[in-house]
Design an enzyme around this catalytic site. Structure first.
Site, mmCIF file in Angstrom:
data_model
loop_
_atom_site.group_PDB
_atom_site.id
_atom_site.type_symbol
_atom_site.label_atom_id
_atom_site.label_comp_id
_atom_site.label_asym_id
_atom_site.label_seq_id
_atom_site.Cartn_x
_atom_site.Cartn_y
_atom_site.Cartn_z
ATOM 1 N N MET A 255 -12.101 4.678 -1.019
ATOM 2 C CA MET A 255 -12.785 4.943 0.258
ATOM 3 C C MET A 255 -13.423 6.314 0.133
ATOM 4 O O MET A 255 -12.983 7.297 0.734
ATOM 5 C CB MET A 255 -11.758 4.895 1.404
ATOM 6 C CG MET A 255 -11.331 3.468 1.750
ATOM 7 S SD MET A 255 -9.766 3.417 2.639
ATOM 8 C CE MET A 255 -8.634 3.420 1.239
ATOM 9 N N ASP B 182 -6.807 -6.227 4.128
ATOM 10 C CA ASP B 182 -6.124 -4.938 4.119
ATOM 11 C C ASP B 182 -6.148 -4.335 5.515
ATOM 12 O O ASP B 182 -7.213 -4.080 6.067
ATOM 13 C CB ASP B 182 -6.858 -4.028 3.112
ATOM 14 C CG ASP B 182 -6.223 -2.659 2.962
ATOM 15 O OD1 ASP B 182 -5.155 -2.410 3.551
ATOM 16 O OD2 ASP B 182 -6.814 -1.832 2.232
ATOM 17 N N GLY B 183 -4.943 -4.115 6.057
ATOM 18 C CA GLY B 183 -4.809 -3.432 7.339
ATOM 19 C C GLY B 183 -4.070 -4.259 8.372
ATOM 20 O O GLY B 183 -4.509 -5.350 8.734
ATOM 21 N N MET C 233 -8.943 8.316 -0.619
ATOM 22 C CA MET C 233 -9.829 8.745 0.482
ATOM 23 C C MET C 233 -10.309 10.166 0.240
ATOM 24 O O MET C 233 -9.529 11.002 -0.216
ATOM 25 C CB MET C 233 -9.069 8.682 1.810
ATOM 26 C CG MET C 233 -8.425 7.329 2.079
ATOM 27 S SD MET C 233 -7.661 7.306 3.714
ATOM 28 C CE MET C 233 -6.771 5.731 3.623
ATOM 29 N N MET D 199 -11.744 -5.735 5.086
ATOM 30 C CA MET D 199 -10.884 -4.838 5.863
ATOM 31 C C MET D 199 -10.545 -5.476 7.210
ATOM 32 O O MET D 199 -11.424 -6.001 7.901
ATOM 33 C CB MET D 199 -11.577 -3.496 6.111
ATOM 34 C CG MET D 199 -11.771 -2.610 4.892
ATOM 35 S SD MET D 199 -10.276 -2.250 3.957
ATOM 36 C CE MET D 199 -9.279 -1.371 5.166
ATOM 37 N N ASP E 96 -4.610 3.759 -2.138
ATOM 38 C CA ASP E 96 -5.726 4.109 -1.251
ATOM 39 C C ASP E 96 -6.250 5.498 -1.546
ATOM 40 O O ASP E 96 -5.555 6.494 -1.342
ATOM 41 C CB ASP E 96 -5.263 4.021 0.203
ATOM 42 C CG ASP E 96 -5.030 2.586 0.623
ATOM 43 O OD1 ASP E 96 -5.992 1.801 0.580
ATOM 44 O OD2 ASP E 96 -3.887 2.238 0.985
ATOM 45 N N GLY F 67 -3.008 4.124 7.819
ATOM 46 C CA GLY F 67 -2.071 3.011 7.882
ATOM 47 C C GLY F 67 -1.605 2.822 9.324
ATOM 48 O O GLY F 67 -1.896 3.637 10.201
ATOM 49 N N HIS G 188 -1.106 -1.346 -4.417
ATOM 50 C CA HIS G 188 -2.376 -0.952 -3.800
ATOM 51 C C HIS G 188 -2.391 0.564 -3.573
ATOM 52 O O HIS G 188 -1.498 1.112 -2.927
ATOM 53 C CB HIS G 188 -2.519 -1.697 -2.472
ATOM 54 C CG HIS G 188 -3.829 -1.499 -1.787
ATOM 55 N ND1 HIS G 188 -4.959 -2.233 -2.085
ATOM 56 C CD2 HIS G 188 -4.197 -0.658 -0.783
ATOM 57 C CE1 HIS G 188 -5.956 -1.861 -1.300
ATOM 58 N NE2 HIS G 188 -5.532 -0.908 -0.504
ATOM 59 N N HIS H 290 -8.203 1.157 -4.319
ATOM 60 C CA HIS H 290 -9.163 0.972 -3.222
ATOM 61 C C HIS H 290 -9.843 2.312 -2.939
ATOM 62 O O HIS H 290 -9.242 3.220 -2.379
ATOM 63 C CB HIS H 290 -8.375 0.459 -2.000
ATOM 64 C CG HIS H 290 -9.172 0.316 -0.747
ATOM 65 N ND1 HIS H 290 -8.585 0.132 0.493
ATOM 66 C CD2 HIS H 290 -10.502 0.313 -0.521
ATOM 67 C CE1 HIS H 290 -9.518 0.031 1.418
ATOM 68 N NE2 HIS H 290 -10.699 0.143 0.837
ATOM 69 N N SER I 109 0.842 -1.192 0.000
ATOM 70 C CA SER I 109 0.000 0.000 0.000
ATOM 71 C C SER I 109 0.875 1.238 0.000
ATOM 72 O O SER I 109 1.656 1.463 0.925
ATOM 73 C CB SER I 109 -0.904 0.014 1.235
ATOM 74 O OG SER I 109 -1.383 1.329 1.448
ATOM 75 N N GLY J 42 1.092 -2.006 4.114
ATOM 76 C CA GLY J 42 1.689 -0.674 3.984
ATOM 77 C C GLY J 42 2.943 -0.565 4.822
ATOM 78 O O GLY J 42 4.056 -0.741 4.326
#
Ligand code: DX5
Ligand code: ZN
Length: 217
Positions: free
Chosen positions: A66, A173-174, A35, A135, A33, A142, A31, A64, A6, A195
């Site tokens: 969000m 993820d996470g 947001m 998730m 992210d 992160g 990946h 991804h 990530s 990440g």
């Protein structure tokens, strides 16, 4: 297991070089992210950045979203060079229309569920998606702790897909690192996002390799 670093944890002042670094380290996907400051309490990157970093690797871009209205931005991320686009079932866009839009651009659609959303929520879309992203932290930042109690959802989704004869990838993820990845491997995860686990590791290639080999025992 495939590994998707990530970029949220990379050095944003040299994203291109950071992509080259994880590509050379053996990553399978990148990946990204996205947001919007509404769906999650953080702001990150948009299509302009995705487009700017696209030339740095041939690896697939796993985008991804969000954001509150993913459907409104599919064209922009498709034009920017996304390969897989995942969006949250908790967002405001109609999931069926969003899936169809992603497919109409020749891309692979995926649905994402937050920790509070049940596995069953993805079942109506299973026959139309390429991937389900479960998730393992609350989306937004992160460096959070891996939620091991999400693994039964992974198992349930894999089982439901198998029952229907569907070949669907499950991504988590996470909070994934060498310390937590074994839980994901045991649950049957196909792709893990990482990440801090990758970008802050002392040896990037070694970190990628450990995650990739976690399901090979
Ligand atoms: C969180 C993002 C993740 C995050 C993962 O909302 O979706 O992709 O960057 O970072 P780590 O691996 O540090 O938890
Ligand atoms: Zn993510």
């Amino acid at each position: 297991m495939k590994v998707a670093p990530s970029l949220l944890s990379c050095d944003f002042s040299k994203m291109g070089e950071e992509i080259i670094r994880v590509d050379k380290a053996g990553a399978d996907l990148i990946h990204l992210d996205v947001m919007d400051g509404h769906f999650v309490p953080n702001l990150t990157i948009g299509p302009a950045i995705v487009k700017a970093v696209r030339p740095y690797t041939k690896l697939p871009f796993d985008v991804h979203l969000m954001i509150d209205y993913p459907l409104d931005y599919i064209d922009a991320f498709a034009d920017a060079g996304a390969d897989i686009i995942t969006f949250h079932l908790e967002s405001m866009s109609d999931p069926n229309l969003t899936i169809e839009k992603i497919k109409s651009r020749g891309l692979k659609p995926g649905v994402v569920i937050k920790p509070g959303t049940s596995a069953e929520a993805v079942y109506p879309y299973l026959d139309r998606v390429y991937m389900v992203l479960v998730m393992t932290v609350e989306p937004g930042f992160g460096g959070q702790a891996f939620m091991e109690d999400m693994m039964p959802k992974v198992v349930a989704i894999k089982k439901e897909a198998e029952k229907r004869g569907l070949d669907i990838l499950v991504e988590v993820d996470g909070g994934i690192s060498e310390k937590t990845v074994d839980h994901a491997a045991k649950a049957g995860v196909d792709i893990c996002v990482s990440g801090t686990g990758i970008f802050k590791a002392e040896d990037t290639a070694e970190a990628v390799r450990i995650l990739q080999n976690s399901d090979k025992n």
